[in-house]
Design an enzyme around this catalytic site. Structure first.
Site, PDB file in Angstrom:
ATOM      1  N   LYS A  72      -0.063  83.940 -26.863  1.00 19.38           N
ATOM      2  CA  LYS A  72       0.511  82.714 -26.292  1.00 19.38           C
ATOM      3  C   LYS A  72       0.339  81.515 -27.226  1.00 19.38           C
ATOM      4  O   LYS A  72       1.291  80.774 -27.476  1.00 19.38           O
ATOM      5  CB  LYS A  72      -0.155  82.466 -24.935  1.00 19.38           C
ATOM      6  CG  LYS A  72       0.446  81.342 -24.133  1.00 19.38           C
ATOM      7  CD  LYS A  72      -0.035  81.365 -22.695  1.00 19.38           C
ATOM      8  CE  LYS A  72      -1.516  81.122 -22.557  1.00 19.38           C
ATOM      9  NZ  LYS A  72      -2.349  82.310 -22.467  1.00 19.38           N
ATOM     10  N   PHE A 383       5.607  93.576 -32.048  1.00 21.87           N
ATOM     11  CA  PHE A 383       4.652  94.341 -32.851  1.00 21.87           C
ATOM     12  C   PHE A 383       5.414  95.405 -33.632  1.00 21.87           C
ATOM     13  O   PHE A 383       6.497  95.850 -33.212  1.00 21.87           O
ATOM     14  CB  PHE A 383       3.603  95.001 -31.942  1.00 21.87           C
ATOM     15  CG  PHE A 383       2.509  94.073 -31.482  1.00 21.87           C
ATOM     16  CD1 PHE A 383       1.225  94.185 -31.971  1.00 21.87           C
ATOM     17  CD2 PHE A 383       2.787  93.060 -30.562  1.00 21.87           C
ATOM     18  CE1 PHE A 383       0.224  93.324 -31.547  1.00 21.87           C
ATOM     19  CE2 PHE A 383       1.790  92.196 -30.135  1.00 21.87           C
ATOM     20  CZ  PHE A 383       0.505  92.338 -30.628  1.00 21.87           C
ATOM     21  N   TRP A 411       4.152  85.459 -35.728  1.00 27.84           N
ATOM     22  CA  TRP A 411       2.886  85.905 -36.324  1.00 27.84           C
ATOM     23  C   TRP A 411       3.088  86.277 -37.794  1.00 27.84           C
ATOM     24  O   TRP A 411       2.278  85.917 -38.645  1.00 27.84           O
ATOM     25  CB  TRP A 411       2.333  87.106 -35.545  1.00 27.84           C
ATOM     26  CG  TRP A 411       0.971  87.540 -36.017  1.00 27.84           C
ATOM     27  CD1 TRP A 411      -0.234  87.085 -35.610  1.00 27.84           C
ATOM     28  CD2 TRP A 411       0.706  88.525 -37.037  1.00 27.84           C
ATOM     29  NE1 TRP A 411      -1.246  87.716 -36.296  1.00 27.84           N
ATOM     30  CE2 TRP A 411      -0.707  88.599 -37.172  1.00 27.84           C
ATOM     31  CE3 TRP A 411       1.516  89.338 -37.830  1.00 27.84           C
ATOM     32  CZ2 TRP A 411      -1.307  89.475 -38.087  1.00 27.84           C
ATOM     33  CZ3 TRP A 411       0.901  90.202 -38.744  1.00 27.84           C
ATOM     34  CH2 TRP A 411      -0.497  90.259 -38.861  1.00 27.84           C
TER      35      TRP A 411
END
Length: 557
Positions: A72, A383, A411
């Site tokens: 988050k 992912f 990310w």
């Protein structure tokens, strides 16, 4: 493929002097108080009536958390960087990390990968000293209570009914229950006591809801620290403690300015736990972000049933805030855990488990729309093991609710991986919304709890234990029944039972204790087994943190 750790990425980044970040945010030099090269506090006078907040407020929340992680904070930071990349002026508003999780198992709260706020070591370790100031103010009040009793107890405080606890910002189970004042008459009055972690202190909640120094002092004076032998409440104001406590918190009330890895201005300020308190950064930081940016991107702790509910029903109510859009973060891995898989089974495609777990996401999304009347987008934090079939399944199910799904790759790519999410969020912010709270102020304490359980958790109702019934009656007598409720429950389930994953139904929530945080301005409702002092795991993160002769820290995520 070998990946750099979060701290390696952060340490390899070239930070801009904080004065340059202030210039980007439009903060005048005379409003800055420097804490070294890369941190500063902002003077509260910048948030004056003639400089009222005008930016759009974006809330980032998530599905019910699992050990697989949701990302988050990482998404919040990456979204802000993505907004900047598409030509917008964002400012991030985040919570400060507690040392307890940093040295324990959960980790810090500075984001991850290429979506971080820096200097991450400073932010995760002490930062500008705000939490120490909160702990000092908390413990000053505790000392003044015991000293008052020792010096004759003119107020008639019942030592058995003291509700104010000492605190320390560390996971230390040894301090959950203690006996103090032992060792003879001159060493105080012996009594049972306990410690809370600093982020569970009411002073943390007060700091995060206060709008000015004078408001802070007034709230501190209203803190109920215990009761007399005649069962009348004793406040911090009756002990004349609020002035000294405010003096300790004077600088801590000013929000902290840092930056993302891509140079986006970020305000990191305050950090109450979301399963105990209201789980949001300070009202001052949020309003400051809205004052400085075209978009203020903020987050609330744990899943939307906890952090977002408290953000929308407590913080927005108290501060008069009106969000423009909500981002609900999910991962394929976490949804498969809600579908019954163990953490070791998440690397393989499993559409059946994903479909069993999807109702958790869909319940959160429909709550945002149907309970609070806000538009939302689902951000799937991708992912490498996620398959196209799994992603497409999430997209298809969310589309049935009229909600778009965007892949978030912040990310690994930073703001570049958040551009698509940024475009969808700006589109949502232009839509009219019908924002409202889950319940009105006029309901009774019991009716407010029932509203959250039925409307947000989707439970069948509540069961109030006899002791809690008496507490509700007494708080109503004292005039606290018009305050919002802050429900303390497990973060791992919509219910009060952490083993009920996914989107359970047919359950009731047991209300064990009800107490007032009169300074913060809400009623705390305790369910299940909620601890205000966590413990360290068998192998705490502290064992792997080190620093070399040049002062370079390693092992911090």
């Amino acid at each position: 493929m070998a990946y750099l750790s979060d701290i390696e990425i952060a340490q390899s980044a070239k930070m801009q002097p904080i004065g340059e970040i202030a210039t980007v945010a439009g903060i005048p030099e005379d409003k800055l108080e420097y804490y070294g090269k890369y941190k500063a506090k902002i003077d509260l006078s910048l948030l004056s009536e003639e400089n009222a907040p005008k930016g759009k407020l974006i809330l980032v929340t998530a599905i019910t958390p699992t050990p697989a992680g949701e990302g988050k904070t990482t998404t919040t930071i990456g979204l802000a960087d993505g907004l900047r990349r598409i030509g917008r002026r964002p400012v991030v508003a985040l919570r400060e990390p507690s040392l307890g999780p940093v040295f324990g198992v959960k980790g810090g709260a500075a984001g991850g990968g290429y979506a971080q706020v820096v200097p991450m070591e400073d932010i995760n370790l002490h930062f500008t000293g705000d939490f120490h100031a909160i702990g000092a103010a908390n413990n000053l009040l505790a000392a003044m209570i015991d000293n008052h009793i020792y010096q004759g107890n003119a107020l008639g405080i019942d030592p058995r009914r003291i509700t104010w606890h000492r605190c320390v910002d560390m996971n230390d189970r040894q301090l959950r229950y203690v006996v103090n004042g032992v060792g003879g008459r001159v060493n105080g009055v012996p009594r049972e006591d306990r410690y809370d972690i600093t982020v569970a202190s009411e002073i943390m909640a007060i700091l995060c809801l206060a709008t000015s120094l004078s408001d802070l002092k007034a709230r501190l004076a209203r803190i109920i620290v215990g009761y007399t032998y005649a069962e009348e409440p004793i406040t911090a104001g009756m002990l004349h403690a609020e002035g000294a406590m405010t003096a300790l918190l004077r600088d801590a009330l000013k929000p902290n300015l840092v930056q993302t890895l891509e140079g986006t201005p970020a305000l990191v300020h305050g950090g109450p736990f979301a399963n105990i308190a209201h789980g949001c950064n300070s009202v001052i930081a949020t309003k400051m972000a809205m004052r400085l940016g075209e978009y203020a991107v903020t987050e609330a702790g744990f899943g939307a049933d906890l952090g977002a509910e408290k953000f929308l029903d407590i913080k927005c109510r108290v501060a008069g805030l009106r969000p423009s859009a909500v981002v609900v973060v999910a991962t394929v891995r976490a949804l498969k855990m809600h579908g019954g898989l163990s953490k070791t089974e998440l690397g393989e495609e499993n559409l059946e488990a994903l479909c069993r777990g999807l109702p958790n996401l869909l319940r959160h999304v429909s709550n945002v729309r149907d309970v609070w009347g806000l538009p939302s987008v689902v951000a799937v934090n991708r992912f490498p093991t996620d398959t196209e079939a799994e992603i497409n399944t999430i997209i298809a199910e969310c589309k049935k609710l009229g909600v778009n799904t965007v892949l978030s790759e912040v990310w690994g790519k930073g703001g570049l991986g958040g551009e698509e999410l940024a475009r969808e969020v700006t589109r949502l912010c232009e839509k009219e919304n019908s924002f409202d709270h889950c319940y009105p102020d006029s309901l009774s304490i019991e009716e407010k709890i029932e509203a959250v359980v039925r409307r947000v958790y989707r439970g069948d109702g509540i069961v109030i234990e006899p002791a809690a019934k008496k507490q509700i009656a007494r708080l109503t007598e004292l005039g606290f029944d018009k305050l919002p409720v802050c429900i303390a429950k497990t973060q791992y389930s919509f219910s009060d039972d952490p083993s009920k994953l996914g989107a359970p139904d047919g359950f009731t929530v047991k209300i064990k204790e009800v107490r007032v945080s009169a300074g913060a301005g809400f009623i705390v409702v305790l369910t299940g087994e909620i601890m205000t002092m966590p413990g360290l795991p068998k192998s705490p993160a502290a064992e792997r943190i080190d620093v070399d002769g040049d002062g370079r820290i390693t092992g911090l995520f």
